[in-house]
Motif scaffolding. Structure first.
Motif, PDB file in Angstrom:
ATOM      1  N   UNK A  49      13.270   8.827 -12.629  1.00  0.00           N
ATOM      2  CA  UNK A  49      12.429   8.195 -13.654  1.00  0.00           C
ATOM      3  C   UNK A  49      13.201   7.093 -14.383  1.00  0.00           C
ATOM      4  N   UNK A  50      14.489   7.334 -14.636  1.00  0.00           N
ATOM      5  CA  UNK A  50      15.305   6.319 -15.328  1.00  0.00           C
ATOM      6  C   UNK A  50      15.477   5.069 -14.469  1.00  0.00           C
ATOM      7  N   UNK A  51      15.721   5.265 -13.177  1.00  0.00           N
ATOM      8  CA  UNK A  51      15.879   4.123 -12.270  1.00  0.00           C
ATOM      9  C   UNK A  51      14.606   3.307 -12.172  1.00  0.00           C
ATOM     10  N   UNK A  52      13.478   3.984 -12.080  1.00  0.00           N
ATOM     11  CA  UNK A  52      12.191   3.286 -12.000  1.00  0.00           C
ATOM     12  C   UNK A  52      11.872   2.560 -13.297  1.00  0.00           C
ATOM     13  N   UNK A  53      12.246   3.144 -14.418  1.00  0.00           N
ATOM     14  CA  UNK A  53      11.991   2.507 -15.712  1.00  0.00           C
ATOM     15  C   UNK A  53      12.818   1.242 -15.899  1.00  0.00           C
ATOM     16  N   UNK A  54      14.013   1.195 -15.305  1.00  0.00           N
ATOM     17  CA  UNK A  54      14.871   0.015 -15.481  1.00  0.00           C
ATOM     18  C   UNK A  54      14.580  -1.078 -14.454  1.00  0.00           C
ATOM     19  N   UNK A  55      13.838  -0.772 -13.415  1.00  0.00           N
ATOM     20  CA  UNK A  55      13.554  -1.757 -12.369  1.00  0.00           C
ATOM     21  C   UNK A  55      12.777  -2.980 -12.857  1.00  0.00           C
ATOM     22  N   UNK A  56      11.715  -2.842 -13.657  1.00  0.00           N
ATOM     23  CA  UNK A  56      10.957  -4.031 -14.078  1.00  0.00           C
ATOM     24  C   UNK A  56      11.789  -5.086 -14.805  1.00  0.00           C
ATOM     25  N   UNK A  57      12.852  -4.670 -15.485  1.00  0.00           N
ATOM     26  CA  UNK A  57      13.715  -5.635 -16.168  1.00  0.00           C
ATOM     27  C   UNK A  57      14.421  -6.555 -15.179  1.00  0.00           C
ATOM     28  N   UNK A  58      14.640  -6.066 -13.947  1.00  0.00           N
ATOM     29  CA  UNK A  58      15.330  -6.848 -12.920  1.00  0.00           C
ATOM     30  C   UNK A  58      14.376  -7.784 -12.181  1.00  0.00           C
ATOM     31  N   UNK A  59      13.103  -7.440 -12.125  1.00  0.00           N
ATOM     32  CA  UNK A  59      12.141  -8.204 -11.330  1.00  0.00           C
ATOM     33  C   UNK A  59      11.803  -9.541 -11.970  1.00  0.00           C
ATOM     34  N   UNK A  60      11.561 -10.571 -11.135  1.00  0.00           N
ATOM     35  CA  UNK A  60      11.105 -11.840 -11.689  1.00  0.00           C
ATOM     36  C   UNK A  60       9.656 -11.715 -12.158  1.00  0.00           C
ATOM     37  N   UNK A  61       9.222 -12.611 -13.016  1.00  0.00           N
ATOM     38  CA  UNK A  61       7.837 -12.595 -13.481  1.00  0.00           C
ATOM     39  C   UNK A  61       6.902 -12.985 -12.343  1.00  0.00           C
ATOM     40  N   UNK A  62       5.716 -12.468 -12.359  1.00  0.00           N
ATOM     41  CA  UNK A  62       4.662 -12.800 -11.399  1.00  0.00           C
ATOM     42  C   UNK A  62       5.137 -12.710  -9.955  1.00  0.00           C
ATOM     43  N   UNK A  63       5.533 -11.534  -9.551  1.00  0.00           N
ATOM     44  CA  UNK A  63       5.999 -11.317  -8.188  1.00  0.00           C
ATOM     45  C   UNK A  63       5.081 -10.341  -7.475  1.00  0.00           C
ATOM     46  N   UNK A  64       4.999 -10.464  -6.182  1.00  0.00           N
ATOM     47  CA  UNK A  64       4.263  -9.520  -5.340  1.00  0.00           C
ATOM     48  C   UNK A  64       5.298  -8.607  -4.706  1.00  0.00           C
ATOM     49  N   UNK A  65       5.171  -7.307  -4.929  1.00  0.00           N
ATOM     50  CA  UNK A  65       6.139  -6.346  -4.384  1.00  0.00           C
ATOM     51  C   UNK A  65       5.660  -5.791  -3.051  1.00  0.00           C
ATOM     52  N   UNK A  66       6.588  -5.730  -2.105  1.00  0.00           N
ATOM     53  CA  UNK A  66       6.336  -5.149  -0.792  1.00  0.00           C
ATOM     54  C   UNK A  66       7.261  -3.963  -0.667  1.00  0.00           C
ATOM     55  N   UNK A  67       6.683  -2.767  -0.527  1.00  0.00           N
ATOM     56  CA  UNK A  67       7.469  -1.544  -0.556  1.00  0.00           C
ATOM     57  C   UNK A  67       7.543  -0.941   0.845  1.00  0.00           C
ATOM     58  N   UNK A  68       8.771  -0.637   1.292  1.00  0.00           N
ATOM     59  CA  UNK A  68       8.992   0.056   2.561  1.00  0.00           C
ATOM     60  C   UNK A  68       9.357   1.487   2.222  1.00  0.00           C
ATOM     61  N   UNK A  69       8.519   2.417   2.635  1.00  0.00           N
ATOM     62  CA  UNK A  69       8.781   3.819   2.323  1.00  0.00           C
ATOM     63  C   UNK A  69       9.528   4.471   3.470  1.00  0.00           C
ATOM     64  N   UNK A  70      10.163   5.610   3.226  1.00  0.00           N
ATOM     65  CA  UNK A  70      10.863   6.313   4.301  1.00  0.00           C
ATOM     66  C   UNK A  70       9.867   6.812   5.354  1.00  0.00           C
ATOM     67  N   UNK A  71      10.315   6.821   6.580  1.00  0.00           N
ATOM     68  CA  UNK A  71       9.483   7.368   7.663  1.00  0.00           C
ATOM     69  C   UNK A  71       9.454   8.883   7.562  1.00  0.00           C
ATOM     70  N   UNK A  72       8.338   9.489   7.921  1.00  0.00           N
ATOM     71  CA  UNK A  72       8.290  10.955   7.878  1.00  0.00           C
ATOM     72  C   UNK A  72       9.192  11.571   8.944  1.00  0.00           C
ATOM     73  N   UNK A  73       9.757  12.706   8.632  1.00  0.00           N
ATOM     74  CA  UNK A  73      10.603  13.414   9.582  1.00  0.00           C
ATOM     75  C   UNK A  73       9.706  14.292  10.439  1.00  0.00           C
ATOM     76  N   UNK A  74       9.774  14.082  11.741  1.00  0.00           N
ATOM     77  CA  UNK A  74       8.909  14.840  12.650  1.00  0.00           C
ATOM     78  C   UNK A  74       9.641  16.026  13.246  1.00  0.00           C
TER      79      UNK A  74
END
Length: 74
Positions: A49-74
């Motif tokens: 939660x702390x890491x996610x809360x501090x992330x917006x301070x690093x991001x530039x204004x008006x950006x489109x985020x593209x998120x790559x999630x982990x692949x599921x373990x089969x």
């Protein structure tokens, strides 16, 4: 939404949005990267939660985020 509608939406976003931010998520952390003035800016955050809360301070204004999630373990 069919494939044609999805592609049209992606094309619209790509022509309107000038800044894109990539976010690579893993179990313990996530990495954020974007290009600004020809330089790539990167930063690693803890996947808490702390890491996610501090992330917006690093991001530039008006950006489109593209998120790559982990692949599921089969």
């Amino acid at each position: 939404m069919n494939l044609k509608e999805q592609l049209l939406k992606i094309n619209w976003v790509m022509t309107k949005v000038k800044k894109f931010t990539g976010i690579d998520v893993s179990k313990k952390s996530f990495d954020v990267a974007y290009r600004e003035n020809g330089k790539v800016r990167t930063k690693k955050f803890t996947n808490t939660a702390e890491g996610m809360a501090s992330c917006p301070e690093f991001l530039p204004c008006e950006t489109q985020c593209i998120i790559a999630r982990p692949a599921p373990i089969l």
